[in-house]
Design a protein around this motif. Structure first.
Motif, mmCIF file in Angstrom:
data_model
loop_
_atom_site.group_PDB
_atom_site.id
_atom_site.type_symbol
_atom_site.label_atom_id
_atom_site.label_comp_id
_atom_site.label_asym_id
_atom_site.label_seq_id
_atom_site.Cartn_x
_atom_site.Cartn_y
_atom_site.Cartn_z
ATOM 1 N N GLY A 31 -7.163 9.645 -1.892
ATOM 2 C CA GLY A 31 -6.975 10.217 -0.573
ATOM 3 C C GLY A 31 -5.623 9.925 0.027
ATOM 4 N N GLY A 32 -4.688 9.454 -0.776
ATOM 5 C CA GLY A 32 -3.378 9.086 -0.268
ATOM 6 C C GLY A 32 -3.360 7.636 0.181
ATOM 7 N N ASP A 33 -2.162 7.064 0.228
ATOM 8 C CA ASP A 33 -2.004 5.657 0.577
ATOM 9 C C ASP A 33 -0.720 5.526 1.378
ATOM 10 O OD1 ASP A 33 -1.708 2.927 0.730
ATOM 11 O OD2 ASP A 33 -2.289 2.551 -1.345
ATOM 12 N N ASP A 34 -0.824 5.675 2.684
ATOM 13 C CA ASP A 34 0.348 5.688 3.542
ATOM 14 C C ASP A 34 1.114 4.376 3.482
ATOM 15 O OD1 ASP A 34 -0.341 8.230 4.274
ATOM 16 O OD2 ASP A 34 -1.229 7.672 6.200
ATOM 17 N N VAL A 35 0.388 3.248 3.422
ATOM 18 C CA VAL A 35 1.059 1.947 3.395
ATOM 19 C C VAL A 35 1.867 1.789 2.120
ATOM 20 C CG1 VAL A 35 0.669 -0.548 3.250
ATOM 21 C CG2 VAL A 35 -0.562 0.810 4.941
ATOM 22 N N TRP A 36 1.263 2.096 0.989
ATOM 23 C CA TRP A 36 1.971 1.967 -0.279
ATOM 24 C C TRP A 36 3.151 2.929 -0.340
ATOM 25 C CZ3 TRP A 36 3.368 -1.081 -3.814
ATOM 26 C CH2 TRP A 36 3.712 -0.669 -5.110
ATOM 27 N N ASP A 37 2.976 4.152 0.135
ATOM 28 C CA ASP A 37 4.071 5.119 0.133
ATOM 29 C C ASP A 37 5.230 4.635 0.998
ATOM 30 O OD1 ASP A 37 2.572 6.753 -1.508
ATOM 31 O OD2 ASP A 37 1.923 8.095 0.116
ATOM 32 N N GLU A 38 4.897 4.088 2.176
ATOM 33 C CA GLU A 38 5.958 3.591 3.064
ATOM 34 C C GLU A 38 6.647 2.381 2.461
ATOM 35 O OE1 GLU A 38 6.465 1.821 7.623
ATOM 36 O OE2 GLU A 38 4.691 3.006 7.096
ATOM 37 N N ARG A 106 -7.881 -3.095 0.890
ATOM 38 C CA ARG A 106 -7.833 -2.486 2.222
ATOM 39 C C ARG A 106 -7.372 -3.501 3.265
ATOM 40 N NH1 ARG A 106 -12.274 0.419 -0.080
ATOM 41 N NH2 ARG A 106 -13.814 -1.152 0.518
ATOM 42 N N ALA A 107 -7.838 -4.743 3.138
ATOM 43 C CA ALA A 107 -7.406 -5.783 4.075
ATOM 44 C C ALA A 107 -5.919 -6.086 3.916
ATOM 45 C CB ALA A 107 -8.231 -7.050 3.862
ATOM 46 N N ALA A 108 -5.429 -6.074 2.681
ATOM 47 C CA ALA A 108 -4.005 -6.328 2.455
ATOM 48 C C ALA A 108 -3.142 -5.298 3.162
ATOM 49 C CB ALA A 108 -3.710 -6.330 0.957
ATOM 50 N N ARG A 109 -3.564 -4.050 3.155
ATOM 51 C CA ARG A 109 -2.814 -3.007 3.847
ATOM 52 C C ARG A 109 -2.795 -3.251 5.359
ATOM 53 N NH1 ARG A 109 -4.691 -1.217 -0.860
ATOM 54 N NH2 ARG A 109 -3.505 0.391 -1.992
ATOM 55 N N ALA A 110 -3.929 -3.670 5.898
ATOM 56 C CA ALA A 110 -3.975 -4.002 7.323
ATOM 57 C C ALA A 110 -3.102 -5.208 7.628
ATOM 58 C CB ALA A 110 -5.415 -4.260 7.760
ATOM 59 N N ASP A 111 -3.044 -6.174 6.713
ATOM 60 C CA ASP A 111 -2.184 -7.350 6.897
ATOM 61 C C ASP A 111 -0.709 -6.950 6.923
ATOM 62 O OD1 ASP A 111 -4.550 -8.836 6.740
ATOM 63 O OD2 ASP A 111 -4.245 -9.364 4.631
ATOM 64 N N LEU A 112 -0.328 -6.018 6.057
ATOM 65 C CA LEU A 112 1.058 -5.550 6.045
ATOM 66 C C LEU A 112 1.411 -4.862 7.361
ATOM 67 C CD1 LEU A 112 1.248 -4.209 2.392
ATOM 68 C CD2 LEU A 112 2.691 -6.016 3.355
ATOM 69 N N ARG A 113 0.512 -4.032 7.854
ATOM 70 C CA ARG A 113 0.758 -3.380 9.148
ATOM 71 C C ARG A 113 0.872 -4.415 10.256
ATOM 72 N NH1 ARG A 113 -3.749 -0.102 7.484
ATOM 73 N NH2 ARG A 113 -3.090 1.898 6.602
ATOM 74 N N ALA A 114 0.018 -5.447 10.200
ATOM 75 C CA ALA A 114 0.048 -6.491 11.231
ATOM 76 C C ALA A 114 1.400 -7.184 11.259
ATOM 77 C CB ALA A 114 -1.073 -7.497 10.981
ATOM 78 N N ALA A 115 1.935 -7.509 10.096
ATOM 79 C CA ALA A 115 3.239 -8.176 10.039
ATOM 80 C C ALA A 115 4.328 -7.282 10.613
ATOM 81 C CB ALA A 115 3.566 -8.568 8.609
ATOM 82 N N ARG A 116 4.319 -6.014 10.229
ATOM 83 C CA ARG A 116 5.334 -5.084 10.727
ATOM 84 C C ARG A 116 5.231 -4.909 12.243
ATOM 85 N NH1 ARG A 116 3.977 0.799 9.286
ATOM 86 N NH2 ARG A 116 2.435 0.258 10.884
ATOM 87 N N ASP A 117 4.017 -4.832 12.765
ATOM 88 C CA ASP A 117 3.818 -4.514 14.176
ATOM 89 C C ASP A 117 3.942 -5.722 15.092
ATOM 90 O OD1 ASP A 117 3.365 -1.937 13.329
ATOM 91 O OD2 ASP A 117 1.183 -2.055 13.506
ATOM 92 N N ARG A 118 3.628 -6.920 14.593
ATOM 93 C CA ARG A 118 3.570 -8.097 15.475
ATOM 94 C C ARG A 118 4.715 -9.073 15.298
ATOM 95 N NH1 ARG A 118 -2.384 -9.959 13.891
ATOM 96 N NH2 ARG A 118 -3.250 -7.868 13.695
ATOM 97 N N ASP A 119 5.278 -9.152 14.100
ATOM 98 C CA ASP A 119 6.316 -10.144 13.822
ATOM 99 C C ASP A 119 7.676 -9.536 14.136
ATOM 100 O OD1 ASP A 119 8.075 -12.018 12.847
ATOM 101 O OD2 ASP A 119 7.017 -12.323 10.953
ATOM 102 N N ALA A 120 8.343 -10.076 15.142
ATOM 103 C CA ALA A 120 9.634 -9.528 15.551
ATOM 104 C C ALA A 120 10.682 -9.632 14.455
ATOM 105 C CB ALA A 120 10.116 -10.251 16.808
ATOM 106 N N ALA A 121 10.477 -10.539 13.507
ATOM 107 C CA ALA A 121 11.433 -10.720 12.412
ATOM 108 C C ALA A 121 11.172 -9.786 11.239
ATOM 109 C CB ALA A 121 11.399 -12.172 11.926
#
Length: 298
Positions: A31-38, A106-121
């Protein structure tokens, strides 16, 4: 010390079973994988900008068919022990665990989004994937927890031990951890066997979710969704941290913390008013990373 060697290439299954390889090559379920593609697009951009990184990014990201495959390869390269724990055997163990437990991916993808969205670094998910030891330790735990749930405690404890040595983060494989987790800096985080951590939780360095002594059974903290735990805090015993709570840096928590409140001090005490119950998930402290409590009256 001699380097571990990864003999597997994406053009063939190597020692991986055909079923596992097919899963890793299509882990997004078609069904596609937006996180992996990005993440791959970010890796390509970095490789184009820095020729020195082309082989590094190529081997660890661009040549891999899926995030799960890349995780198995990357973690095995970091956790192997030359002459004792070969990289290819460890990669197969990790790949099989991720294939058997799709929730980990699936959790790993959410973890990657969390780092991008919350960690200013962190402005690119690929940097989190390659370099952030909190993320990598958490993914090693997710694989180890899958093995633990299958009764393969020896293999799970092996992953725990190696991750603790390499990343400085010690998570018992029995601990249950949700998705969208950020371990910010991560050094010195300790999470005990019967601990439970909800979704969208952020934990800073030096945090302990531990027991209070020699008691057995269910003896570790239960952390609700959207919680923020500040640097150096210790939460000890089978206590509950309510959803949306904040634990101040250096606090020692020995009793329950109500939902939406802030706890500070040693021993920690809840301060000020309870947060508004209508607060949306994206406004939870674990997501906003707002650590202050100047708006509270002690």
């Amino acid at each position: 010390m001699a380097a571990c060697v990864d003999k597997w290439q994406p053009t063939h299954a190597g020692r991986l079973s055909g079923a596992i390889y097919r899963f890793l090559a299509s882990a997004s379920g078609g069904g596609g994988d937006d996180v992996w593609d990005e993440l791959r697009a970010e890796a390509q951009a970095d490789a184009d900008a820095e020729p020195l990184l082309r082989k590094f990014y190529g081997d660890l990201v661009l040549s891999r068919p899926s995030l799960e495959s890349a995780l198995a390869a990357h973690l095995s390269a970091m956790l192997c022990v030359p002459g004792v724990l070969p990289q290819d055997a460890l990669r197969d163990l990790l790949a099989a665990a991720l294939a058997a437990h799709p929730d980990a991916g699936r959790a790993a993808r959410a973890d990657l989004r969390a780092a991008r969205d919350r960690d200013a670094a962190c402005d690119r998910m690929v940097h989190c994937f390659l370099y952030y030891k909190g993320f990598l330790a958490l993914q090693a735990h997710r694989a180890g927890h899958g093995l633990w749930s299958e009764g393969r405690s020896a293999a799970a404890l092996l992953l725990q031990s190696r991750a603790s040595e390499v990343f400085g983060v010690d998570i018992h494989p029995g601990a249950r951890i949700g998705s969208g987790i950020l371990f910010d800096h991560a050094t010195g985080i300790v999470i005990g066997e019967t601990a439970v951590v909800g979704n969208d939780v952020s934990i800073l360095h030096g945090v302990t979710l531990g027991g209070t002594g020699k008691e057995s059974g269910d003896r570790h903290p239960k952390v609700g969704d959207g919680v923020l735990i500040g640097a150096g805090a210790s939460v000890l015993g089978n206590v509950r941290i309510g959803a949306g709570a904040k634990i101040g840096a250096g606090a020692v928590v020995l009793r329950d913390v109500p939902e939406g409140t802030t706890a500070v001090g040693n021993p920690a005490k809840a301060v000020g008013k309870k947060a508004a119950p209508q607060r949306r998930p994206e406004e939870q402290p674990g997501v906003t990373m707002e650590q202050g409590w100047s708006d509270y009256v002690i």
